[in-house]
Motif scaffolding. Structure first.
Motif, short mmCIF file in Angstrom:
data_model
loop_
_atom_site.label_atom_id
_atom_site.label_comp_id
_atom_site.label_asym_id
_atom_site.label_seq_id
_atom_site.Cartn_x
_atom_site.Cartn_y
_atom_site.Cartn_z
N LYS A 26 0.84 -1.19 0.00
CA LYS A 26 0.00 0.00 0.00
C LYS A 26 0.88 1.25 0.00
O LYS A 26 1.85 1.34 0.75
N ILE A 27 0.54 2.19 -0.86
CA ILE A 27 1.28 3.44 -0.96
C ILE A 27 0.65 4.45 -0.01
O ILE A 27 -0.57 4.60 0.05
N LYS A 28 1.51 5.16 0.72
CA LYS A 28 1.03 6.20 1.63
C LYS A 28 1.51 7.54 1.10
O LYS A 28 2.67 7.70 0.76
N ALA A 29 0.59 8.47 0.99
CA ALA A 29 0.94 9.81 0.49
C ALA A 29 0.65 10.82 1.59
O ALA A 29 -0.41 10.80 2.20
N ASP A 30 1.60 11.68 1.85
CA ASP A 30 1.45 12.71 2.87
C ASP A 30 1.53 14.09 2.23
O ASP A 30 2.61 14.52 1.81
N PRO A 31 0.40 14.76 2.12
CA PRO A 31 0.46 16.11 1.54
C PRO A 31 1.11 17.08 2.52
O PRO A 31 0.97 16.95 3.73
N GLU A 32 1.85 18.00 1.98
CA GLU A 32 2.48 19.03 2.80
C GLU A 32 2.11 20.38 2.21
O GLU A 32 2.25 20.61 1.02
N ILE A 33 1.63 21.25 3.06
CA ILE A 33 1.21 22.57 2.61
C ILE A 33 2.28 23.57 3.04
O ILE A 33 2.64 23.64 4.21
N MET A 34 2.77 24.32 2.06
CA MET A 34 3.81 25.30 2.33
C MET A 34 3.39 26.64 1.75
O MET A 34 2.67 26.68 0.75
N GLU A 35 3.82 27.69 2.39
CA GLU A 35 3.48 29.01 1.89
C GLU A 35 4.23 29.32 0.61
O GLU A 35 3.73 29.96 -0.28
N ARG A 36 5.45 28.82 0.54
CA ARG A 36 6.22 28.95 -0.69
C ARG A 36 7.17 27.76 -0.78
O ARG A 36 7.52 27.15 0.20
N TRP A 37 7.55 27.47 -2.00
CA TRP A 37 8.40 26.32 -2.23
C TRP A 37 9.85 26.75 -2.00
O TRP A 37 10.36 27.65 -2.63
#
Length: 181
Positions: A167-178
């Motif tokens: 099973k693949i686990k994906a963790d989104p990460e929210i950033m103000e800027r890259w």
């Protein structure tokens, strides 16, 4: 690192970068114990090396080939590099293929979100990450959608069968800027 075919010397060098200094025996013992815990990895690496010795190339689960002439070299260090590349190609290539499939599915998601009035744009893939841009208010929704797409991109749409064995686990990460980390 071990799964990519690191020798005891490679492990020793990597550990030394972190201030950990193991001798040859400790490194060899660690690698042997690691393969003892995960014997299927050793079998997998042996299969990949067999493929390149037999056919001169190996392939990803989606069928993308990679030639590996290094495996026939008269120099042992070049042959060893070829064996490492043989084990690495299906893993890294599979990840690249998964990322491309996700990008295709996300384009449809982006189009639907834009039709619903959300300002969203896919920017760039970076290894196994897909960088997108959206308004701050929509970031959580987009992160959840991207995570869902990543985790389910290899589920057969007709049968519901998951084509990955793990099973693949994906963790989104929210950033103000890259930013480069």
């Amino acid at each position: 690192m071990i799964v990519y075919g690191a020798s005891w010397k490679g492990l020793q060098a990597q550990l030394a970068l972190s201030g950990i200094f193991w001798d040859e025996t400790a490194c060899k013992d660690f690698i042997a114990r690691w393969f003892g815990l995960y014997p299927e990895v050793e079998d997998y690496l042996a299969l990949q090396e067999y493929r390149v010795r037999r056919y001169g190339f190996n392939w990803t689960p989606c069928g993308r080939p990679r030639l590996c002439p290094e495996i026939k070299s008269c120099h042992s260090y070049i042959r060893a590099a070829g064996a490492r590349q043989a084990g690495n190609h299906p893993i890294q290539g599979c990840n690249a293929e998964q990322t491309k499939l996700v990008m295709g599915e996300l384009e449809e998601v982006y189009e639907q979100m834009r039709a619903d009035g959300t300002d969203v744009e896919g920017l760039i893939p970076v290894h196994d990450q897909i960088i997108s841009e959206c308004d701050e208010d929509d970031a959580d929704l987009l992160g959840a959608i991207k995570s869902e797409v990543f985790q389910n991109v290899m589920v057969d749409k007709d049968t519901g069968e998951d084509l990955w064995r793990v099973k693949i686990k994906a963790d989104p990460e929210i950033m103000e800027r890259w930013v480069k980390g």
